[in-house]
Write a protein that holds these residues in place. Structure first.
Motif, PDB file in Angstrom:
ATOM      1  N   GLU A 128     -24.690  44.492 -11.978  1.00  0.00           N
ATOM      2  CA  GLU A 128     -23.752  44.063 -13.021  1.00  0.00           C
ATOM      3  C   GLU A 128     -22.320  44.149 -12.517  1.00  0.00           C
ATOM      4  O   GLU A 128     -21.472  43.359 -12.912  1.00  0.00           O
ATOM      5  CB  GLU A 128     -23.923  44.890 -14.301  1.00  0.00           C
ATOM      6  N   TYR A 136     -19.811  41.114 -12.807  1.00  0.00           N
ATOM      7  CA  TYR A 136     -18.557  41.325 -13.518  1.00  0.00           C
ATOM      8  C   TYR A 136     -17.361  41.059 -12.595  1.00  0.00           C
ATOM      9  O   TYR A 136     -16.380  40.430 -13.000  1.00  0.00           O
ATOM     10  CB  TYR A 136     -18.465  42.743 -14.092  1.00  0.00           C
ATOM     11  N   LEU A 163     -21.801  44.779 -18.387  1.00  0.00           N
ATOM     12  CA  LEU A 163     -21.465  45.919 -17.548  1.00  0.00           C
ATOM     13  C   LEU A 163     -21.399  47.206 -18.371  1.00  0.00           C
ATOM     14  O   LEU A 163     -21.939  48.241 -17.967  1.00  0.00           O
ATOM     15  CB  LEU A 163     -20.131  45.682 -16.835  1.00  0.00           C
ATOM     16  N   HIS A 201     -16.079  36.016 -19.186  1.00  0.00           N
ATOM     17  CA  HIS A 201     -15.700  37.340 -18.704  1.00  0.00           C
ATOM     18  C   HIS A 201     -16.066  38.420 -19.722  1.00  0.00           C
ATOM     19  O   HIS A 201     -16.587  39.481 -19.367  1.00  0.00           O
ATOM     20  CB  HIS A 201     -14.196  37.358 -18.405  1.00  0.00           C
ATOM     21  N   HIS A 260     -19.661  39.207 -19.553  1.00  0.00           N
ATOM     22  CA  HIS A 260     -19.990  40.055 -18.409  1.00  0.00           C
ATOM     23  C   HIS A 260     -19.487  41.483 -18.597  1.00  0.00           C
ATOM     24  O   HIS A 260     -20.141  42.433 -18.154  1.00  0.00           O
ATOM     25  CB  HIS A 260     -19.448  39.447 -17.107  1.00  0.00           C
ATOM     26  N   LEU A 261     -18.346  41.644 -19.243  1.00  0.00           N
ATOM     27  CA  LEU A 261     -17.868  42.986 -19.556  1.00  0.00           C
ATOM     28  C   LEU A 261     -18.862  43.696 -20.480  1.00  0.00           C
ATOM     29  O   LEU A 261     -19.185  44.871 -20.272  1.00  0.00           O
ATOM     30  CB  LEU A 261     -16.478  42.919 -20.201  1.00  0.00           C
TER      31      LEU A 261
END
Length: 177
Positions: free
Chosen positions: A68, A72, A115, A108, A111-112
């Motif tokens: 991840e 990220y 993560l 983004h 993906h945050l």
């Protein structure tokens, strides 16, 4: 002690270095896009199970696919690149670049979220693995193909428009007619 400087700041990045910076950025973007396309070919054309379809770099380095942090980091790199190179665009090229940037902001954030779930061990909606919001509707591989396509398409339009000679340009990207 002597200070070493590259002489590149925001003005020169979006001025005389804009073409070089865009070229480097696009090589990275296209390489990442190619990884997603190869993974799709591995699954849909060659019939590989998803767990074995890791793109090109994921075959020798399988941890890349499940990292991840790596995913990220790339989403963040894309966001930063779109922000840093934005000022070099004008007119309708800037509008298309902004569309790409807006979509990448969402990508983004997804993906945050992935993560943070990986780091905390607490997954969205009780899922067994980190899950993004739109992944609740679409499978991850197909979703990220889609994300990369809808970020890439307006970026390409922006660059085509940008390369045409235009008033107000601060860089040397334009092709002479």
């Amino acid at each position: 002690m002597a200070t070493i400087t590259t002489g590149i700041n925001a003005a020169t990045l979006n001025g005389r270095h804009h073409k070089a910076a865009l070229t480097v950025f696009m090589v990275i973007v296209v390489a990442h896009w190619a990884e997603h396309l190869v993974q799709a070919v591995q699954v849909y054309a060659w019939g590989w199970p998803l767990a074995e379809a890791r793109g090109v770099l994921g075959l020798p380095f399988p941890w890349l696919v499940t990292s991840e942090w790596m995913h990220y980091g790339y989403a963040l790199l894309m966001l930063v690149g779109l922000i840093l190179l934005r000022k070099g665009f004008t007119g309708s090229a800037r509008t298309w670049w902004n569309i790409s940037l807006g979509i990448q902001v969402w990508h983004h954030l997804e993906h945050l979220l992935l993560l943070l779930q990986k780091l905390s061990g607490v997954y969205l909606m009780g899922r067994p693995v980190p899950t993004s919001i739109l992944q609740l509707i679409w499978p991850r591989m197909e979703l990220h193909l889609f994300y990369n396509a809808i970020v890439f398409a307006p970026m390409v339009v922006a660059m085509v428009l940008h390369r045409r000679a235009h008033a107000g340009a601060t860089c040397t990207c334009a092709v002479a007619h």
